[in-house]
Scaffold this active site. Structure first.
Site, PDB file in Angstrom:
ATOM      1  N   HIS A   3      -3.568  -5.273   0.227  1.00 10.70           N
ATOM      2  CA  HIS A   3      -3.000  -5.826   1.464  1.00 10.70           C
ATOM      3  C   HIS A   3      -3.050  -7.356   1.440  1.00 10.70           C
ATOM      4  CE1 HIS A   3      -2.881  -2.008   3.812  1.00 10.70           C
ATOM      5  NE2 HIS A   3      -3.749  -1.669   2.878  1.00 10.70           N
ATOM      6  N   CYS A  15       0.841  -1.204   0.000  1.00 10.11           N
ATOM      7  CA  CYS A  15       0.000   0.000   0.000  1.00 10.11           C
ATOM      8  C   CYS A  15       0.878   1.257   0.000  1.00 10.11           C
ATOM      9  CB  CYS A  15      -1.001  -0.061   1.149  1.00 10.11           C
ATOM     10  SG  CYS A  15      -2.494   0.877   0.754  1.00 10.11           S
ATOM     11  N   GLU A  34      -1.612  -9.289   3.342  1.00 16.43           N
ATOM     12  CA  GLU A  34      -1.577  -9.809   4.727  1.00 16.43           C
ATOM     13  C   GLU A  34      -2.957 -10.120   5.281  1.00 16.43           C
ATOM     14  OE1 GLU A  34      -1.006  -6.708   3.808  1.00 16.43           O
ATOM     15  OE2 GLU A  34      -1.534  -5.224   5.331  1.00 16.43           O
TER      16      GLU A  34
HETATM   17  N1  GLN Z   1      -2.194   6.607   2.573  1.00 14.04           N
HETATM   18  C1  GLN Z   1      -2.235   5.845   1.373  1.00 14.04           C
HETATM   19  C2  GLN Z   1      -3.574   5.960   0.669  1.00 14.04           C
HETATM   20  O1  GLN Z   1      -4.563   6.333   1.269  1.00 14.04           O
HETATM   21  C3  GLN Z   1      -1.903   4.392   1.647  1.00 14.04           C
HETATM   22  C4  GLN Z   1      -2.896   3.705   2.540  1.00 14.04           C
HETATM   23  C5  GLN Z   1      -2.364   2.445   3.166  1.00 14.04           C
HETATM   24  O2  GLN Z   1      -1.166   2.190   3.215  1.00 14.04           O
HETATM   25  N2  GLN Z   1      -3.264   1.634   3.707  1.00 14.04           N
HETATM   26  O3  GLN Z   1      -3.663   5.684  -0.493  1.00 14.04           O
END
Ligand code: GLN
Length: 537
Positions: free
Chosen positions: A509, A383, A511
């Protein structure tokens, strides 16, 4: 199918005793006897969901397939049971009140006074029964957050009291308490458990089973004493001794007959035997690694072990799959810069850059990524970690020195990470990100295709920003390829480097989907790459 049975897990004496792990272990045991089980968590705080909480409050925010932002315990439920949870599996006081107040505003209560009892408790009971009503489950295990005696837990305990009356033997209450060891006296003490049960009794709830968290074995005398003072059968006093790994708890609970006690109390057939062979295989591999690697987890919550819970657990699953001990060390992103990255990261066989929000630690994450890119060290960016990999590449490979994400610098000349179109009109913060599972098409001839062995995958998301497709062809020409794309909206979901053996950034994600039964292939393959890197170094 017989009527659904409802099991409640309530905690007493202290918080953090592991209600989530006990619930998950019980689910695993019942499941291994052939029953279908789901677990639900009721949280007594007023946030509508934990999506707006920072990790200092309740650790990681977990995300379900259908896009609910939930308590991290739901992660344990899925990792143990390998069954996806949903919006219905996590409910907070905020959500309950929101529903009741919306009904009141609609006029549904026809002029009546709206009160905690019966309106709030009725809504709690409705939410508890919702999963049972699907007809899919033999057991619904409901974990109540907080500790018995908390003011904010009272409506939940009252709901449990009412349900016991309504459901009789279709319902059973497990109370998890602490039996502390007093070193000075050389004794385990049962009084806190007695008091905790007394507090429960004041609310009209008699537990059926008492699970005692302890650091030393409870002998028969002690169990009998607890049974006598707390009105339960001696066989219903279950020892839960500290374990080396949370994954040993189902085996410990099996030895203590927790599953059989629950079946007996709810008048369910006892003739099946739990089949835990696969689970035991996993535990064996976990305990007998043939190699060892060191992985750096670069993030900004180093002191919080729950902030990256699903990532740490994914490493446990991936480690066992590779028969490898994975030593994960948290590195504070704010401590890293271009000058010291080499010395800080010198002992690591792989680096994972964590998800996150906001400016803090960004430059350190970018420096760490520059180091692993230039020195050919296995890298996984999740992310925000993926977004940092894109920024790093733009700055140091494409020469766009001021490249950034619009999240950190809305005035950047090179917005290589931009706000998603659908996000531009959104004002509120709660539940408004791109959340939950979306399909992703994986390109053949990529590292991720080797991981997944298929081109159509589905992964869970939690973000507002995305790779800016305006720059895609430039990136691809310079060697950073989009190897996974959302087929409908064309969002870049995965980036890889052409001239690096294992450099993967994922917008989703992985995970959240790693379980004991199904370790996530990206984590498994990443660990494999770190083993190879260590061997060849
Ligand atoms: N802050 C980033 C976004 O909103 C990544 C979010 C995250 O890592 N869950 O796109």
């Amino acid at each position: 199918m017989a009527r659904t049975k409802y099991i409640f897990v309530l905690g007493g004496v202290a918080s953090s005793l592991g209600k989530g792990i006990i619930s998950s272990s019980l689910a695993k045991l019942l499941q291994s006897r052939g029953f279908s089980v789901t677990i639900q968590k009721l949280d007594p705080y007023i946030n509508v969901d934990p999506g707006t909480l920072n990790p200092y409050e309740h650790g990681e925010c977990y995300v379900t397939e259908d896009g609910a932002e939930t308590d991290l315990d739901l992660g344990h439920y899925e990792r143990f049971s390998n069954v996806p949870t949903s919006q219905a599996n996590n409910v907070t006081t905020g959500r309950i009140y929101q529903t009741v107040i919306e009904k009141e505003r609609r006029g549904d209560y026809l002029g009546h006074t709206v009160q905690v009892i019966p309106h709030i408790t009725d809504e709690i009971k409705r939410r508890i029964k919702l999963l049972g009503k699907t007809g899919k489950y033999d057991f619904v295990i409901t974990e109540i957050g907080g500790t018995v005696g908390d003011i904010e837990s009272l409506p939940y305990i009252e709901s449990v009291r009412q349900l016991r009356w309504e459901m009789g033997r279709d319902c059973s209450v497990i109370h998890l308490t602490l039996v502390p060891y007093l070193a000075a006296a050389g004794e385990l003490k049962t009084k806190p458990t007695q008091h905790s049960v007394k507090t429960l009794l004041e609310s009209g709830v008699q537990p059926d089973i008492i699970v005692c968290r302890t650091e030393k074995h409870l002998n028969e005398n002690l169990k009998n004493k607890i049974a006598k003072f707390c009105n339960v059968e001696p066989s219903s006093v279950i020892e839960s001794i500290d374990a080396k790994s949370i994954y040993e708890v189902p085996i410990l609970m099996r030895k203590e007959n927790l599953d059989a006690e629950v079946l007996r109390k709810t008048m369910m057939p006892l003739d099946s035997q739990p089949d835990l062979r696969k689970w035991e295989d996993f535990l064996y591999k976990l305990a007998h690694p043939t190699t060892e690697v060191n992985v750096a987890l670069v993030g900004k919550y180093v002191e919080l072990k729950d902030a990256y819970k699903s990532i740490s657990e994914s490493f446990v699953h991936a480690g066992a799959a590779n028969e490898c001990k994975v030593n994960v060390k948290m590195i504070h992103a704010e401590k890293i810069n271009d000058e010291n990255a080499k010395s800080i990261l010198k002992d690591f066989d792989g680096v994972l850059v964590a998800p996150g929000f906001g400016e803090r630690g960004i430059e350190g994450k970018i420096s760490a990524i520059r180091h692993v890119r230039e020195n050919i060290i296995p890298f996984l960016g999740i992310c925000l970690g993926m977004q940092c990999a894109v920024i790093e590449f733009a700055r140091n490979k494409l020469g766009y020195k001021s490249a950034h994400s619009m999240e950190m610098n809305p005035d950047t000349k090179y917005p290589v990470i931009d706000l998603m179109e659908e996000q531009k009109k959104i004002k509120g913060m709660g539940g408004t990100m791109r959340l939950g599972a979306y399909p992703c098409k994986v390109k053949k001839n990529s590292i991720v295709f080797k991981c997944y062995q298929t081109i159509n995958v589905s992964e869970r998301h939690r973000h507002r920003y995305e790779f800016n497709n305006k720059y895609l062809s430039e990136f691809e020409k310079a060697g950073m390829k989009a190897t996974g794309v959302n087929p409908k909206e064309n969002l870049v979901e995965i980036v890889e480097l052409e001239d690096h053996p294992w450099f993967v950034g994922v917008q989703f994600h992985p995970e959240y989907q790693s379980t004991v039964a199904k370790p996530h292939p990206i984590f498994v393959n990443f660990i494999k790459a770190t083993i190879i890197h260590k061997r060849d170094a």
